[in-house]
Write an enzyme that holds these catalytic residues in place. Structure first.
Site, PDB file in Angstrom:
ATOM      1  N   ASP A 107     112.494  57.990 107.141  1.00 25.20           N
ATOM      2  CA  ASP A 107     111.262  58.595 107.620  1.00 25.20           C
ATOM      3  C   ASP A 107     110.346  58.888 106.426  1.00 25.20           C
ATOM      4  O   ASP A 107     110.014  57.969 105.669  1.00 25.20           O
ATOM      5  CB  ASP A 107     111.634  59.840 108.437  1.00 25.20           C
ATOM      6  CG  ASP A 107     110.491  60.427 109.235  1.00 25.20           C
ATOM      7  OD1 ASP A 107     110.233  59.927 110.352  1.00 25.20           O
ATOM      8  OD2 ASP A 107     109.862  61.375 108.739  1.00 25.20           O
ATOM      9  N   HIS A 273     116.498  58.049 116.296  1.00 24.19           N
ATOM     10  CA  HIS A 273     115.730  58.124 115.051  1.00 24.19           C
ATOM     11  C   HIS A 273     116.469  58.778 113.889  1.00 24.19           C
ATOM     12  O   HIS A 273     115.982  58.740 112.758  1.00 24.19           O
ATOM     13  CB  HIS A 273     114.428  58.898 115.327  1.00 24.19           C
ATOM     14  CG  HIS A 273     113.516  59.017 114.149  1.00 24.19           C
ATOM     15  ND1 HIS A 273     113.138  57.937 113.369  1.00 24.19           N
ATOM     16  CD2 HIS A 273     112.895  60.109 113.598  1.00 24.19           C
ATOM     17  CE1 HIS A 273     112.317  58.347 112.409  1.00 24.19           C
ATOM     18  NE2 HIS A 273     112.163  59.658 112.522  1.00 24.19           N
TER      19      HIS A 273
END
Length: 295
Positions: A107, A273
Site C-alpha cells: 500500500d 487487501h
C-alpha cells in the site's frame, strides 16, 4: 510492540526530516519492510520473524505513522511526498550500516518503495510491491467504481483541516470500517488495538498530508518520469490480492511493465487487501524466494 517481534530490537533513528521508529532483527542480507495505511510496522509481525531466519529485517514506521515523527504538513505538501518518505528510509538504512538493501512495501509503503527504487537505484537491489498499481497508472486510468470504493484517497486529500476534524472522535469507528471494507476480518484484536493506539490527531494529520501529497506532488512527478520513459531497473516482484480492488479494477500484468524494466514474477495471493495478515505464510514464501534468488 516488541512482543509482536520476538528477538527484534526497537530503535529510533533521526533522519534529516523526521525521527523514524523501527524494529530490527535477524542476520543476513538487509531487507526493509514498509507498511500501508491505516497500519504501522506492526502489520509485518506474522512475516518478519520468518524472514529473519535468513535476512536482517528492518520494519519501520513511515513518517506521519505509528511512533515515527509527524511533522506538520507544508503548504505545498512536499514533506509528505513519497520521495521525502523514501529519503527517510534510505537514511535509516545507511545509519544502520546498509548501503544497499532489498525493500518490500504494501500500500503506501509500496508507493514509497517504488519512488525509492527510482530515486536510489544504487541503494535498492530488489523491489517487491504488495497490492498496488503504480500511482500514475492508477490515477490516470481509474474508473468511477474504483473511486467510489477507495473514496478515502479523495476524502483524506481534502484541504486542511476538513478530514482531520471529521475523523477526530470517530477514530475507532472509521478504522474498523476501513479494515472491514477492504479486508477479510483476519486482523487480530491485539494488532487492531495497536493501530487504534497510534490513531492520534497527529497521525491523522500525517496521513492526510500523505494523501494530499499524492495528488499535488507524487502524481505530477510520476507522470513526468513515465513520459520520460524512466523505469525501475532492479528486479521487481509484483504481488497482489485476488479479493482486492487492485484485482477487481485493474490488470497488474498490463500496468506494471510500463514502470519496471525487470519483473521477476507476477503472483496473485488468495486474500483481500492485507496479505501480511490474511495470507502471511504465502506472503513470506514469495518474499523469501525472491530475495534469495540470484539477482
Amino acid at each position: 510492540m516488541t512482543a509482536l517481534f520476538p528477538g527484534f530490537e526497537p530503535r529510533r533513528i533521526k533522519t534529516s526530516g523526521a525521527t523514524i521508529n523501527l524494529v530490527i532483527g535477524g542476520d543476513g542480507p538487509p531487507v526493509l519492510l514498509l507498511h500501508g495505511y491505516p497500519q504501522t510496522h506492526a502489520m509485518w509481525h506474522k512475516v518478519a520473524p520468518s524472514l529473519a531466519r535468513r535476512f536482517t529485517v528492518v520494519c519501520a514506521d513511515l513518517r506521519g505513522y505509528g511512533d515515527s515523527g509527524k511533522p506538520r504538513g507544508k503548504p505545498d505538501h512536499s514533506n509528505y511526498s513519497f520521495r521525502r518518505m523514501a529519503q527517510d528510509q534510505v537514511e535509516v538504512m545507511k545509519h544502520l550500516g546498509f548501503e544497499q538493501f532489498y525493500v518490500a512495501g504494501h500500500d503506501r509503503g509500496a508507493r514509497t518503495a517504488f519512488r525509492m527504487a527510482l530515486d536510489h537505484p544504487e541503494r535498492v537491489r530488489k523491489f517487491a510491491s504488495i497490492d498496488i498499481i503504480p500511482t500514475h497508472w492508477q490515477l490516470a486510468n481509474m474508473q468511477w467504481t474504483y473511486a467510489a470504493h477507495s473514496y478515502h484517497w479523495f476524502f483524506l486529500s481534502q484541504p486542511y483541516d476538513f478530514p482531520e476534524q471529521l475523523l477526530r472522535g470517530n477514530e475507532e469507528y472509521y478504522l474498523r470500517k476501513k479494515f472491514a471494507k477492504q479486508g477479510e476480518g483476519k486482523i487480530s484484536e491485539d494488532t487492531m488495538k495497536e493501530y487504534l493506539r497510534c490513531c492520534t490527531p497527529e497521525q491523522i494529520h500525517g496521513v492526510c498530508s500523505d494523501y494530499r501529497a499524492t495528488l499535488a506532488v507524487d502524481f505530477p512527478m510520476d507522470k513526468a518520469d513515465f513520459e520520460a520513459g524512466r523505469k525501475i531497473q532492479c528486479p521487481a516482484l509484483i504481488l497482489w490480492a485476488e479479493k482486492s480492488h487492485t484485482q477487481r479494477e485493474f490488470d497488474a500484468r498490463v500496468a506494471w511493465p510500463h514502470y519496471c524494466a525487470n519483473i521477476y514474477k507476477f503472483q496473485i495471493l488468495p486474500c483481500a487487501h492485507y496479505p501480511m495478515e490474511e495470507a502471511p505464510d504465502l506472503t513470506y514464501q514469495e518474499l523469501d524466494e525472491f530475495f534469495k534468488a540470484p539477482a
